[in-house]
Design a protein around this motif. Sequence first.
Motif, PDB file in Angstrom:
ATOM      1  N   ALA A 136       0.823  -1.213   0.000  1.00 27.38           N
ATOM      2  CA  ALA A 136       0.000   0.000   0.000  1.00 27.38           C
ATOM      3  C   ALA A 136       0.856   1.261   0.000  1.00 27.38           C
ATOM      4  O   ALA A 136       0.483   2.279  -0.593  1.00 27.38           O
ATOM      5  CB  ALA A 136      -0.943  -0.016   1.207  1.00 27.38           C
ATOM      6  N   ARG A 156      -6.927  -2.953   0.627  1.00 24.74           N
ATOM      7  CA  ARG A 156      -6.176  -1.703   0.705  1.00 24.74           C
ATOM      8  C   ARG A 156      -6.315  -0.959  -0.615  1.00 24.74           C
ATOM      9  O   ARG A 156      -6.302  -1.564  -1.690  1.00 24.74           O
ATOM     10  CB  ARG A 156      -4.698  -1.969   0.980  1.00 24.74           C
ATOM     11  CG  ARG A 156      -4.424  -2.601   2.327  1.00 24.74           C
ATOM     12  CD  ARG A 156      -4.730  -1.629   3.469  1.00 24.74           C
ATOM     13  NE  ARG A 156      -4.461  -2.237   4.769  1.00 24.74           N
ATOM     14  CZ  ARG A 156      -3.294  -2.215   5.372  1.00 24.74           C
ATOM     15  NH1 ARG A 156      -2.273  -1.603   4.797  1.00 24.74           N
ATOM     16  NH2 ARG A 156      -3.126  -2.785   6.546  1.00 24.74           N
ATOM     17  N   ALA A 157      -6.446   0.347  -0.530  1.00 28.30           N
ATOM     18  CA  ALA A 157      -6.562   1.171  -1.727  1.00 28.30           C
ATOM     19  C   ALA A 157      -5.337   0.981  -2.605  1.00 28.30           C
ATOM     20  O   ALA A 157      -4.197   1.017  -2.127  1.00 28.30           O
ATOM     21  CB  ALA A 157      -6.709   2.645  -1.333  1.00 28.30           C
ATOM     22  N   GLY A 158      -5.578   0.751  -3.883  1.00 24.30           N
ATOM     23  CA  GLY A 158      -4.490   0.638  -4.835  1.00 24.30           C
ATOM     24  C   GLY A 158      -3.843  -0.726  -4.910  1.00 24.30           C
ATOM     25  O   GLY A 158      -2.891  -0.911  -5.671  1.00 24.30           O
TER      26      GLY A 158
END
Length: 331
Positions: A136, A156-158
Amino acid sequence: MDLEVRHLRVVCAIAETGSLTRAAASLRMTQPGLSAQLRRIENMLGGKLFDRQRAGAVPTAFGEFVLTRARAILPGVDALLADTARRQAAPGRIRIGSVGAPLLAHLVLATRRFLPGAEVTSRCRYSPVALLDDLAAGRLEAAVLGDHPDQELPPRAGVTLVPLVSEPVFALLPSTHPLAEQETVALAQLVDCVWAVPRPDADRTREYWSSACASAGRRTATPYEAEGRQLIELVRAGLAVSLCQATFLESPGVVVRPLAGNPLWYRHVLAWRRDGPLAGHGDAILRTVTAGYLDICAASPVYARWRRHHPEAARLPAVPVPAADAGLLRM
């Protein structure tokens, strides 16, 4: 146990949510697991951090002292990690992480195959959550992760998370142990043995094992904390029993036996950054690593036999999940 940044995050999460239950949910932990970790942190720091009241968890005076410093420290740590990740990132370099699972080499080979000009580096950590944090934050481009039922890794973002396969957890025994003569071992038979187990702060494996053993109505004796080679040597010496991944290869002095009823499971998960160089090769990498996993299964006689006897449980997805649509899925 040494104080770590993640311990400060635990203390801050409890203070911010006002409840161990809510903090556990935000940290993707069980409430008993978080309570145990808080006790270890308090023992290490030398004082009680929270009073549990009807209204929730309220910081003590000592807790407020620790929180003030934790809140001052964490932003600087986060900034340092982000800055170092940006400085370490280099064009043409692919950084891969892995837990203690047999898929790292296959992920490296797949990366080198589809990005032949890239410089590939790797590093291993015991905790999948720490590796997910690295992904992340941009400190890794891809990783081999793992989790257990009801302990799934948080999105998690991304970051794309793609489960590859769920496999049973097997018993790891000294070859001289009486249970080694059996084809399968009941977990209840192991509960009264002396165990070697991972340290509790490494990841949630020990918590998962303990919960399963508690269902047998007894508490295991766990005098030996060890991981990797050290754990295997304790078992080889006849000092303890333990558990292992199904793909673990037997070696002189240790044997692997399936657990009757398959009460414990482990899930292999591949992960990569959605804006990273591997994102466009997700399907091909999944196919390559899946083929490698099947080779590993075939090379493990005990697991290969188990898979023949449990064809439905051993099934792999026929077609890998497209990277663009991948999420945390159960098999």
